[in-house]
Design an enzyme around this catalytic site. Structure first.
Site, PDB file in Angstrom:
ATOM      1  N   ASP A  40       0.787  -1.225   0.000  1.00  0.00           N
ATOM      2  CA  ASP A  40       0.000   0.000   0.000  1.00  0.00           C
ATOM      3  C   ASP A  40       0.826   1.285   0.000  1.00  0.00           C
ATOM      4  OD1 ASP A  40      -2.504   1.140  -0.083  1.00  0.00           O
ATOM      5  OD2 ASP A  40      -2.564   1.486   2.063  1.00  0.00           O
ATOM      6  N   HIS A 243      27.244  -4.672 -11.182  1.00  0.00           N
ATOM      7  CA  HIS A 243      26.065  -3.962 -10.691  1.00  0.00           C
ATOM      8  C   HIS A 243      25.940  -4.046  -9.174  1.00  0.00           C
ATOM      9  CE1 HIS A 243      23.996  -4.136 -14.888  1.00  0.00           C
ATOM     10  NE2 HIS A 243      24.920  -3.211 -14.803  1.00  0.00           N
ATOM     11  N   ASP A 260      29.925   4.696  -9.272  1.00  0.00           N
ATOM     12  CA  ASP A 260      29.204   4.920 -10.528  1.00  0.00           C
ATOM     13  C   ASP A 260      27.873   5.542 -10.124  1.00  0.00           C
ATOM     14  OD1 ASP A 260      27.902   4.865 -12.953  1.00  0.00           O
ATOM     15  OD2 ASP A 260      28.399   2.773 -13.414  1.00  0.00           O
ATOM     16  N   ASP A 271      26.027  10.121 -15.975  1.00  0.00           N
ATOM     17  CA  ASP A 271      26.437   8.730 -15.721  1.00  0.00           C
ATOM     18  C   ASP A 271      27.962   8.691 -15.617  1.00  0.00           C
ATOM     19  OD1 ASP A 271      26.757   6.021 -15.540  1.00  0.00           O
ATOM     20  OD2 ASP A 271      26.058   5.563 -17.562  1.00  0.00           O
ATOM     21  N   HIS A 350      31.764  -5.872 -20.418  1.00  0.00           N
ATOM     22  CA  HIS A 350      30.685  -4.988 -20.922  1.00  0.00           C
ATOM     23  C   HIS A 350      31.145  -4.221 -22.160  1.00  0.00           C
ATOM     24  CE1 HIS A 350      32.693  -1.487 -19.089  1.00  0.00           C
ATOM     25  NE2 HIS A 350      32.825  -2.192 -17.967  1.00  0.00           N
ATOM     26  N   HIS A 354      27.153   3.698 -24.055  1.00  0.00           N
ATOM     27  CA  HIS A 354      25.761   3.638 -24.509  1.00  0.00           C
ATOM     28  C   HIS A 354      25.256   5.053 -24.711  1.00  0.00           C
ATOM     29  CE1 HIS A 354      24.952   4.710 -20.316  1.00  0.00           C
ATOM     30  NE2 HIS A 354      25.838   3.784 -20.004  1.00  0.00           N
ATOM     31  N   HIS A 361      20.430   4.524 -20.132  1.00  0.00           N
ATOM     32  CA  HIS A 361      20.698   3.774 -21.369  1.00  0.00           C
ATOM     33  C   HIS A 361      19.650   4.278 -22.341  1.00  0.00           C
ATOM     34  CE1 HIS A 361      22.557   0.359 -18.743  1.00  0.00           C
ATOM     35  NE2 HIS A 361      23.321   1.413 -18.824  1.00  0.00           N
ATOM     36  N   GLU A 384      33.251   4.319 -21.220  1.00  0.00           N
ATOM     37  CA  GLU A 384      33.467   3.714 -19.905  1.00  0.00           C
ATOM     38  C   GLU A 384      34.216   2.383 -19.938  1.00  0.00           C
ATOM     39  OE1 GLU A 384      29.786   2.146 -18.100  1.00  0.00           O
ATOM     40  OE2 GLU A 384      28.673   3.154 -19.700  1.00  0.00           O
ATOM     41  N   TYR A 388      38.365  -5.586 -14.589  1.00  0.00           N
ATOM     42  CA  TYR A 388      37.890  -6.133 -13.314  1.00  0.00           C
ATOM     43  C   TYR A 388      38.541  -7.485 -13.092  1.00  0.00           C
ATOM     44  CZ  TYR A 388      34.459  -2.823 -15.063  1.00  0.00           C
ATOM     45  OH  TYR A 388      33.865  -1.718 -15.617  1.00  0.00           O
ATOM     46  N   ARG A 406      36.926   1.276 -13.344  1.00  0.00           N
ATOM     47  CA  ARG A 406      36.178   1.777 -14.501  1.00  0.00           C
ATOM     48  C   ARG A 406      36.277   3.293 -14.458  1.00  0.00           C
ATOM     49  NH1 ARG A 406      31.835  -0.717 -13.923  1.00  0.00           N
ATOM     50  NH2 ARG A 406      30.390   0.734 -12.925  1.00  0.00           N
ATOM     51  N   GLU A 408      34.439   6.505 -16.386  1.00  0.00           N
ATOM     52  CA  GLU A 408      33.299   6.771 -17.283  1.00  0.00           C
ATOM     53  C   GLU A 408      33.021   8.261 -17.378  1.00  0.00           C
ATOM     54  OE1 GLU A 408      29.539   5.102 -15.926  1.00  0.00           O
ATOM     55  OE2 GLU A 408      28.704   5.278 -17.945  1.00  0.00           O
TER      56      GLU A 408
HETATM   57  N1  GLY Z   1      25.576   3.179 -14.528  1.00  0.00           N
HETATM   58  C1  GLY Z   1      25.059   2.471 -15.594  1.00  0.00           C
HETATM   59  C2  GLY Z   1      26.025   2.353 -16.661  1.00  0.00           C
HETATM   60  O1  GLY Z   1      27.151   2.781 -16.528  1.00  0.00           O
HETATM   61  O2  GLY Z   1      25.727   1.874 -17.718  1.00  0.00           O
HETATM   62 MN    MN Z   2      27.164   3.997 -18.326  1.00  0.00          MN
HETATM   63 MN    MN Z   3      27.730   4.263 -15.128  1.00  0.00          MN
END
Ligand code: GLY
Ligand code: MN
Ligand code: MN
Length: 440
Positions: A40, A243, A260, A271, A350, A354, A361, A384, A388, A406, A408
């Protein structure tokens, strides 16, 4: 009381722009469904990005319909005014308020959608609409389409053709104009400023969640409504989980911290990822990995210009990161064999980036009819690359195990190259070492 939208002209201009691509079709976009948890509790509401893109309207249970060249040309269906419900859930514009404030030709109560939409769609062969995003809206559309088919009588015509509105609008959202860019810039600026504050705050012993709190404080204090995606605040080997978002561990002396996080501003998202030492000083092993990834990231950004294929950036990242894996002793043998066997995917699973915009995304095609598309001025995306190394990877040199890096940034393509919209967030080793842990 809700404030009226600030710039209805921006949304009017967008509607005009997309009308040029409809070529005799109508377009219908539904609001994002309301999110009510089982127990609720209402989650805070965020409008569907396409709906917001076209209208700036932030209420649920609504539709916008666009019929180029017809009268009315723009139509909305919204909740009626209801003083009692507004006491509980907040202000509603209602049909009259929506028509006036959002400059829509005709606005009806949502209850009239079934009957009015049938009238307004008569004679169309094609309708753009995105299915499976709002189950209640889909049911209403089914009724409308069934009724339309029935009303065509014994003409032999079947259902009107439905085309995907996401794909159609994605192409417009992908190419940012000055209005889009102003918001995108601000989202990136707020995100970068928050990353700086997080770096200053970090020192051994602080919890990942406290770092998240600093980011969140800076986002909201600087005018962001929410995050563009869940925070990743990953210290030590947590950074090797792509993630990771438990964000509940203490940041340890000697570990790296990967953040991130991106703020959303007027529905546009930043991002940014930065990786830095918790104690402000890179160890020699961390430095080797970080310097390698940074060089690659900067070279990719320098390579970006109109006409380059996004696919080339992916390949450049994979190729150069594989070289780095060999230099670091993570891979051995022949590079071509390793790449053919996808061995590099173990440490770089990855892509290089994007599209970025109203969704982190963002919408927009990467291939057109299976052919890679060249990038164009005005497109925004992330760069990015990362590396790893699992903490339990027995084949990796011991000093590298558990390191995840990473880096980015967010760029907009310019006529001759690109502009880095997140350059304010430090990423050079010297700059990082000067800033981490300096908060009073
Ligand atoms: N934080 C999501 C990505 O880097 O794609
Ligand atoms: Mn990203
Ligand atoms: Mn990111």
């Amino acid at each position: 009381m809700r404030k009226p939208i600030e710039n209805p002209e921006i949304f009017q201009k967008r509607r005009k722009k997309i009308m040029g691509g409809l070529h005799g079709a109508a377009l219908i976009v539904a609001a994002h469904p309301e999110q009510v948890r089982n127990d609720d509790v209402d989650h805070s509401y965020r409008q569907d990005s396409n709906m917001y893109y076209l209208t700036g309207f932030e209420e649920p249970e609504s539709f916008v319909m666009i019929r180029p060249g017809k009268n009315p040309e723009t139509v909305m269906f919204v909740r009626a005014k209801n003083i009692e419900r507004e006491t509980w859930d907040g202000f509603r514009f209602g049909p009259d308020g929506t028509k006036q404030e959002f400059r829509i030709d005709e606005v009806y109560p949502i209850e009239d959608f079934r009957s009015k939409a049938v009238e307004l769609l008569k004679g169309y062969d094609e309708v753009y609409y995105s299915v499976f995003k709002n189950a209640e809206a889909d049911i209403l559309m089914q009724h409308v389409l069934t009724e339309l088919k029935r009303s065509s009588g014994r003409t032999g015509y079947g259902l009107v053709t439905i085309k995907d509105a996401d794909t159609f609008l994605g192409e417009y959202r992908l190419r940012k104009d000055q209005d889009d860019l102003a918001n995108q810039r601000q989202a990136c600026l707020i995100s970068a400023e928050a990353h700086i504050a997080a770096m200053k705050f970090t020192k051994p012993g602080v919890n990942e969640r406290q770092v998240q709190a600093v980011l969140s404080y800076e986002f909201l204090m600087r005018g962001s409504a929410r995050v563009g995606y869940p925070y990743i605040v990953a210290s030590g080997a947590n950074a090797t989980t792509l993630h990771y978002n438990f964000n509940d561990q203490a940041c340890k002396d000697g570990d790296l911290l990967l953040i991130d996080a991106g703020a959303e501003y007027n529905y546009y998202s930043g991002d940014i990822t930065r990786t830095f030492p918790v104690n402000g000083k890179f160890s020699s092993a961390q430095r080797k990995v970080y310097e390698g990834v940074l060089k690659i990231q900067k070279d990719i950004i320098a390579y970006i210009k109109p006409g380059v294929f996004f696919k080339d950036l992916h390949e450049m990242a994979a190729d150069r990161l594989t070289d780095l894996m060999f230099e670091l002793g993570l891979l051995s043998g022949r590079k071509s064999d390793a790449m053919k066997a996808n061995e590099h995917r173990k440490y770089y699973p990855h892509g290089v980036g994007h599209w970025l915009g109203m969704d982190v995304h963002d919408s927009g095609l990467y291939l057109i009819n299976d052919v890679p598309r060249p990038i164009e001025a005005g497109m925004c995306f992330t760069v990015e690359p990362g590396l790893y190394i699992p903490y339990n990877d027995k084949t990796a040199p011991a000093e590298l195990r558990g390191i995840g890096v990473r880096i980015e940034d967010n760029v907009v393509v310019t006529p001759n190259g690109c502009e880095n919209l997140t350059a304010l967030a430090p990423k050079e080793i010297d700059d990082i070492e000067k800033i981490v842990g300096t908060a009073r």
